[in-house]
Write a protein that holds these residues in place. Sequence first.
Motif, PDB file in Angstrom:
ATOM      1  N   GLN A  49       0.955  -1.400  -0.076  1.00  0.00           N
ATOM      2  CA  GLN A  49       0.069   0.026   0.003  1.00  0.00           C
ATOM      3  C   GLN A  49       0.873   1.494  -0.035  1.00  0.00           C
ATOM      4  OE1 GLN A  49      -2.530  -0.584   3.451  1.00  0.00           O
ATOM      5  NE2 GLN A  49      -3.890  -1.952   2.450  1.00  0.00           N
ATOM      6  N   LEU A  50       2.114   1.182   0.887  1.00  0.00           N
ATOM      7  CA  LEU A  50       2.810   2.453   1.028  1.00  0.00           C
ATOM      8  C   LEU A  50       3.463   2.437  -0.375  1.00  0.00           C
ATOM      9  CD1 LEU A  50       4.015   1.780   4.666  1.00  0.00           C
ATOM     10  CD2 LEU A  50       2.750   3.780   3.657  1.00  0.00           C
ATOM     11  N   PHE A  51       3.816   1.503  -1.128  1.00  0.00           N
ATOM     12  CA  PHE A  51       4.467   1.423  -2.417  1.00  0.00           C
ATOM     13  C   PHE A  51       3.779   2.028  -3.464  1.00  0.00           C
ATOM     14  CE2 PHE A  51       5.868   0.141  -6.597  1.00  0.00           C
ATOM     15  CZ  PHE A  51       7.051   0.008  -6.797  1.00  0.00           C
ATOM     16  N   ASP A 109      18.067  11.979 -11.636  1.00  0.00           N
ATOM     17  CA  ASP A 109      18.297  11.892 -10.251  1.00  0.00           C
ATOM     18  C   ASP A 109      16.896  11.618  -9.510  1.00  0.00           C
ATOM     19  OD1 ASP A 109      20.990  12.428 -10.560  1.00  0.00           O
ATOM     20  OD2 ASP A 109      20.888  14.570  -9.904  1.00  0.00           O
ATOM     21  N   MET A 110      17.013  10.990  -8.508  1.00  0.00           N
ATOM     22  CA  MET A 110      15.611  10.501  -7.713  1.00  0.00           C
ATOM     23  C   MET A 110      15.713  11.428  -6.522  1.00  0.00           C
ATOM     24  SD  MET A 110      14.638   7.196  -5.665  1.00  0.00           S
ATOM     25  CE  MET A 110      13.879   7.374  -4.228  1.00  0.00           C
ATOM     26  N   ALA A 111      14.797  12.316  -6.523  1.00  0.00           N
ATOM     27  CA  ALA A 111      14.634  13.280  -5.380  1.00  0.00           C
ATOM     28  C   ALA A 111      14.361  12.327  -4.160  1.00  0.00           C
ATOM     29  CB  ALA A 111      13.495  14.225  -5.603  1.00  0.00           C
ATOM     30  N   PRO A 112      14.569  12.973  -2.968  1.00  0.00           N
ATOM     31  CA  PRO A 112      14.067  12.414  -1.672  1.00  0.00           C
ATOM     32  C   PRO A 112      12.575  12.273  -1.554  1.00  0.00           C
ATOM     33  CG  PRO A 112      15.549  14.309  -1.056  1.00  0.00           C
ATOM     34  CD  PRO A 112      15.232  14.183  -2.701  1.00  0.00           C
ATOM     35  N   VAL A 113      12.107  11.342  -0.987  1.00  0.00           N
ATOM     36  CA  VAL A 113      10.761  10.905  -0.939  1.00  0.00           C
ATOM     37  C   VAL A 113      10.038  11.669   0.357  1.00  0.00           C
ATOM     38  CG1 VAL A 113       8.927   9.405  -1.081  1.00  0.00           C
ATOM     39  CG2 VAL A 113      11.119   8.863  -2.176  1.00  0.00           C
ATOM     40  N   LYS A 114       9.513  12.656   0.128  1.00  0.00           N
ATOM     41  CA  LYS A 114       8.707  13.550   1.174  1.00  0.00           C
ATOM     42  C   LYS A 114       7.685  12.648   1.837  1.00  0.00           C
ATOM     43  CE  LYS A 114      11.100  16.979   0.324  1.00  0.00           C
ATOM     44  NZ  LYS A 114      12.554  17.199   1.204  1.00  0.00           N
ATOM     45  N   GLY A 115       7.545  12.677   3.125  1.00  0.00           N
ATOM     46  CA  GLY A 115       6.431  12.086   3.802  1.00  0.00           C
ATOM     47  C   GLY A 115       6.568  10.498   4.129  1.00  0.00           C
ATOM     48  N   PRO A 162      11.240   6.163   8.041  1.00  0.00           N
ATOM     49  CA  PRO A 162      11.849   5.051   8.044  1.00  0.00           C
ATOM     50  C   PRO A 162      11.232   3.580   8.407  1.00  0.00           C
ATOM     51  CG  PRO A 162      13.053   6.520   9.329  1.00  0.00           C
ATOM     52  CD  PRO A 162      11.880   7.076   9.236  1.00  0.00           C
ATOM     53  N   ASP A 163      10.267   3.487   9.146  1.00  0.00           N
ATOM     54  CA  ASP A 163       9.166   2.441   9.258  1.00  0.00           C
ATOM     55  C   ASP A 163       8.373   2.318   7.840  1.00  0.00           C
ATOM     56  OD1 ASP A 163       9.883   2.310  11.827  1.00  0.00           O
ATOM     57  OD2 ASP A 163       7.933   2.893  12.781  1.00  0.00           O
ATOM     58  N   ASP A 164       8.031   3.300   7.220  1.00  0.00           N
ATOM     59  CA  ASP A 164       7.433   3.088   5.815  1.00  0.00           C
ATOM     60  C   ASP A 164       8.256   2.509   4.927  1.00  0.00           C
ATOM     61  OD1 ASP A 164       5.105   4.604   6.892  1.00  0.00           O
ATOM     62  OD2 ASP A 164       5.549   6.432   5.942  1.00  0.00           O
ATOM     63  N   VAL A 165       9.498   2.925   4.951  1.00  0.00           N
ATOM     64  CA  VAL A 165      10.501   2.252   3.872  1.00  0.00           C
ATOM     65  C   VAL A 165      10.789   0.741   4.255  1.00  0.00           C
ATOM     66  CG1 VAL A 165      13.018   2.469   2.940  1.00  0.00           C
ATOM     67  CG2 VAL A 165      11.517   4.486   3.310  1.00  0.00           C
ATOM     68  N   ALA A 166      11.025   0.492   5.597  1.00  0.00           N
ATOM     69  CA  ALA A 166      11.099  -0.881   6.016  1.00  0.00           C
ATOM     70  C   ALA A 166       9.934  -1.752   5.439  1.00  0.00           C
ATOM     71  CB  ALA A 166      11.150  -0.844   7.516  1.00  0.00           C
ATOM     72  N   HIS A 167       8.681  -1.363   5.405  1.00  0.00           N
ATOM     73  CA  HIS A 167       7.466  -2.045   5.055  1.00  0.00           C
ATOM     74  C   HIS A 167       7.667  -2.083   3.521  1.00  0.00           C
ATOM     75  CE1 HIS A 167       5.536  -2.517   8.904  1.00  0.00           C
ATOM     76  NE2 HIS A 167       5.585  -0.887   9.021  1.00  0.00           N
ATOM     77  N   HIS A 181       3.681   5.856  -2.623  1.00  0.00           N
ATOM     78  CA  HIS A 181       4.733   6.921  -2.733  1.00  0.00           C
ATOM     79  C   HIS A 181       5.677   6.393  -3.640  1.00  0.00           C
ATOM     80  CE1 HIS A 181       3.908   8.710   1.299  1.00  0.00           C
ATOM     81  NE2 HIS A 181       3.580   7.462   1.656  1.00  0.00           N
ATOM     82  N   CYS A 182       5.582   5.168  -4.314  1.00  0.00           N
ATOM     83  CA  CYS A 182       6.764   4.914  -5.180  1.00  0.00           C
ATOM     84  C   CYS A 182       6.336   4.415  -6.429  1.00  0.00           C
ATOM     85  CB  CYS A 182       7.494   3.550  -4.594  1.00  0.00           C
ATOM     86  SG  CYS A 182       7.900   3.729  -2.817  1.00  0.00           S
ATOM     87  N   ALA A 183       4.863   3.958  -6.745  1.00  0.00           N
ATOM     88  CA  ALA A 183       4.512   3.561  -8.095  1.00  0.00           C
ATOM     89  C   ALA A 183       4.518   4.450  -9.203  1.00  0.00           C
ATOM     90  CB  ALA A 183       3.116   2.889  -7.796  1.00  0.00           C
ATOM     91  N   ALA A 184       4.244   5.559  -8.988  1.00  0.00           N
ATOM     92  CA  ALA A 184       4.598   6.717 -10.148  1.00  0.00           C
ATOM     93  C   ALA A 184       5.757   6.630 -11.034  1.00  0.00           C
ATOM     94  CB  ALA A 184       3.872   8.222  -9.420  1.00  0.00           C
ATOM     95  N   CYS A 185       6.829   6.205 -10.014  1.00  0.00           N
ATOM     96  CA  CYS A 185       8.048   6.118 -10.964  1.00  0.00           C
ATOM     97  C   CYS A 185       8.505   4.710 -11.182  1.00  0.00           C
ATOM     98  CB  CYS A 185       9.193   7.177 -10.165  1.00  0.00           C
ATOM     99  SG  CYS A 185       8.699   8.697 -10.161  1.00  0.00           S
ATOM    100  N   HIS A 186       8.215   4.106 -10.331  1.00  0.00           N
ATOM    101  CA  HIS A 186       8.902   2.699 -10.322  1.00  0.00           C
ATOM    102  C   HIS A 186       7.681   1.511 -10.775  1.00  0.00           C
ATOM    103  CE1 HIS A 186      12.618   3.616  -8.731  1.00  0.00           C
ATOM    104  NE2 HIS A 186      12.008   4.175  -7.661  1.00  0.00           N
TER     105      HIS A 186
END
Length: 129
Positions: free
Chosen positions: A45-47, A100-106, A109-114, A50-55
């Motif tokens: 869900q987090l992916f 370049d990949m920009a930092p992911v706002k919002g 570290p827990d979200d990134v671990a998931h 926050h991530c699917a738009a690019c990856h």
Amino acid sequence: MSLHMRRWGMLFALSIGMVGLSHGQGWVVPKPSFGLMPNAAAGKQLFAKHCAACHGADLKGSDKGPPLLHKIYEPAHHADAAFQLAAANGVRAHHWKFGDMAPVKGVTPDDVAHITAYVRMEQRKIGIQ
């Protein structure tokens, strides 16, 4: 050189590499909460958020970012800490020509671990170990 010595040498090199990863550019690897059990379902869900738009929703990339279901992103080449650093600090283009990949706002570290747990689960499904 004996197998035992080669293993210790590899462990030493890996440990030096991780020190460089966490401090090489003055960055400290963000750490998830102590005792967190990363959850791939939450990561999916987090992916998506926050991530699917690019990856890509299927982790196969898009015209904006590279696929995470690629051997380049196997744990031996891009450890889980690399995902933490990328989200927190961004990444200079180095394997792909997406810029370049920009930092992911919002994301925490827990979200990134998931998210990483989800990516690793999907990688294993296609044989990326």
